[in-house]
Design a protein around this motif. Sequence first.
Motif, PDB file in Angstrom:
ATOM      1  N   VAL A  50       0.838  -1.199   0.000  1.00  0.00           N
ATOM      2  CA  VAL A  50       0.000   0.000   0.000  1.00  0.00           C
ATOM      3  C   VAL A  50       0.877   1.254   0.000  1.00  0.00           C
ATOM      4  O   VAL A  50       0.641   2.198  -0.758  1.00  0.00           O
ATOM      5  CB  VAL A  50      -0.985  -0.007   1.196  1.00  0.00           C
ATOM      6  N   THR A  51       1.920   1.256   0.814  1.00  0.00           N
ATOM      7  CA  THR A  51       2.837   2.393   0.894  1.00  0.00           C
ATOM      8  C   THR A  51       3.500   2.663  -0.452  1.00  0.00           C
ATOM      9  O   THR A  51       3.584   3.815  -0.898  1.00  0.00           O
ATOM     10  CB  THR A  51       3.923   2.142   1.970  1.00  0.00           C
ATOM     11  N   VAL A  52       3.956   1.605  -1.125  1.00  0.00           N
ATOM     12  CA  VAL A  52       4.610   1.750  -2.427  1.00  0.00           C
ATOM     13  C   VAL A  52       3.609   2.275  -3.469  1.00  0.00           C
ATOM     14  O   VAL A  52       3.929   3.167  -4.260  1.00  0.00           O
ATOM     15  CB  VAL A  52       5.232   0.413  -2.902  1.00  0.00           C
ATOM     16  N   LEU A  53       2.407   1.741  -3.464  1.00  0.00           N
ATOM     17  CA  LEU A  53       1.383   2.195  -4.423  1.00  0.00           C
ATOM     18  C   LEU A  53       1.064   3.675  -4.224  1.00  0.00           C
ATOM     19  O   LEU A  53       0.923   4.426  -5.187  1.00  0.00           O
ATOM     20  CB  LEU A  53       0.105   1.359  -4.282  1.00  0.00           C
ATOM     21  N   MET A 105      -1.535   7.100  -5.352  1.00  0.00           N
ATOM     22  CA  MET A 105      -2.881   6.619  -5.025  1.00  0.00           C
ATOM     23  C   MET A 105      -3.270   7.060  -3.624  1.00  0.00           C
ATOM     24  O   MET A 105      -2.413   7.279  -2.781  1.00  0.00           O
ATOM     25  CB  MET A 105      -2.924   5.086  -5.069  1.00  0.00           C
ATOM     26  N   SER A 106      -4.575   7.124  -3.416  1.00  0.00           N
ATOM     27  CA  SER A 106      -5.069   7.383  -2.059  1.00  0.00           C
ATOM     28  C   SER A 106      -4.912   6.073  -1.286  1.00  0.00           C
ATOM     29  O   SER A 106      -4.699   5.013  -1.876  1.00  0.00           O
ATOM     30  CB  SER A 106      -6.546   7.776  -2.104  1.00  0.00           C
ATOM     31  N   GLU A 107      -5.059   6.153   0.023  1.00  0.00           N
ATOM     32  CA  GLU A 107      -4.990   4.964   0.883  1.00  0.00           C
ATOM     33  C   GLU A 107      -6.009   3.924   0.398  1.00  0.00           C
ATOM     34  O   GLU A 107      -5.717   2.745   0.282  1.00  0.00           O
ATOM     35  CB  GLU A 107      -5.295   5.376   2.329  1.00  0.00           C
ATOM     36  N   CYS A 130      -2.838  -7.619 -10.551  1.00  0.00           N
ATOM     37  CA  CYS A 130      -3.765  -6.503 -10.678  1.00  0.00           C
ATOM     38  C   CYS A 130      -3.108  -5.413 -11.523  1.00  0.00           C
ATOM     39  O   CYS A 130      -1.942  -5.096 -11.313  1.00  0.00           O
ATOM     40  CB  CYS A 130      -4.131  -5.937  -9.301  1.00  0.00           C
ATOM     41  N   VAL A 131      -3.872  -4.872 -12.478  1.00  0.00           N
ATOM     42  CA  VAL A 131      -3.367  -3.740 -13.255  1.00  0.00           C
ATOM     43  C   VAL A 131      -3.403  -2.530 -12.332  1.00  0.00           C
ATOM     44  O   VAL A 131      -4.442  -2.208 -11.756  1.00  0.00           O
ATOM     45  CB  VAL A 131      -4.212  -3.487 -14.520  1.00  0.00           C
ATOM     46  N   VAL A 132      -2.256  -1.904 -12.174  1.00  0.00           N
ATOM     47  CA  VAL A 132      -2.140  -0.759 -11.275  1.00  0.00           C
ATOM     48  C   VAL A 132      -2.543   0.522 -11.990  1.00  0.00           C
ATOM     49  O   VAL A 132      -3.315   1.324 -11.483  1.00  0.00           O
ATOM     50  CB  VAL A 132      -0.684  -0.627 -10.754  1.00  0.00           C
ATOM     51  N   ALA A 170       7.316   0.914 -12.801  1.00  0.00           N
ATOM     52  CA  ALA A 170       7.378  -0.501 -12.418  1.00  0.00           C
ATOM     53  C   ALA A 170       8.732  -0.828 -11.801  1.00  0.00           C
ATOM     54  O   ALA A 170       8.817  -1.515 -10.783  1.00  0.00           O
ATOM     55  CB  ALA A 170       7.109  -1.391 -13.629  1.00  0.00           C
ATOM     56  N   THR A 171       9.789  -0.302 -12.407  1.00  0.00           N
ATOM     57  CA  THR A 171      11.146  -0.558 -11.903  1.00  0.00           C
ATOM     58  C   THR A 171      11.337   0.077 -10.530  1.00  0.00           C
ATOM     59  O   THR A 171      11.846  -0.565  -9.605  1.00  0.00           O
ATOM     60  CB  THR A 171      12.200  -0.003 -12.891  1.00  0.00           C
ATOM     61  N   ARG A 172      10.911   1.334 -10.400  1.00  0.00           N
ATOM     62  CA  ARG A 172      11.079   2.019  -9.112  1.00  0.00           C
ATOM     63  C   ARG A 172      10.284   1.338  -8.000  1.00  0.00           C
ATOM     64  O   ARG A 172      10.769   1.211  -6.874  1.00  0.00           O
ATOM     65  CB  ARG A 172      10.682   3.483  -9.251  1.00  0.00           C
ATOM     66  N   ALA A 173       9.067   0.899  -8.317  1.00  0.00           N
ATOM     67  CA  ALA A 173       8.232   0.236  -7.309  1.00  0.00           C
ATOM     68  C   ALA A 173       8.836  -1.115  -6.916  1.00  0.00           C
ATOM     69  O   ALA A 173       8.871  -1.477  -5.738  1.00  0.00           O
ATOM     70  CB  ALA A 173       6.812   0.055  -7.847  1.00  0.00           C
TER      71      ALA A 173
END
Length: 102
Positions: free
Chosen positions: A39-42, A48-50, A66-68, A80-83
Motif C-alpha cells: 500500500v505504501t509503495v502504491l 494513489m489514495s490509501e 492486478c493492473v495498477v 514498475a522498476t522504481r516500485a
Amino acid sequence: MPQQTVIAPRTRVKPKTERPKLWKVILLNDDYTPREFVVTVLKAEFRMSEDQAHKVMITAHRRGVCVVAVFTKDVAETKATRATDAGRAKGYPLLFTTEPEE
C-alpha cells in the motif's frame, strides 16, 4: 476562344499524430511482502489514495495480479522498476511488470 482553367486537385498532407501505445503496470502477488508495505509503495509511486492503494493490493492478493495503472511505455517501465526496487531495498520479492495494452 474561352480560356480553359485546369483545376488540379489539391492534396492535403495530414501529419499522422498517432497516440503512443499505452502500457499497463501490473502488480504481481507474493506471499512475503507485507500488505501495508505494498500500500505504501502504491501511494508513493502511483500517487494513489490509501483507499485506492488498498483496493489494488487486495485485488492482486485475491487474483494473483492486478493492473495498477496505464502509461506510455517509458513511464510505465520507470514506475514498475522504481516500485519493484522499493521492495528489493527492503528485502521483499515485490514485483511490478509492464505489458502493452491491447
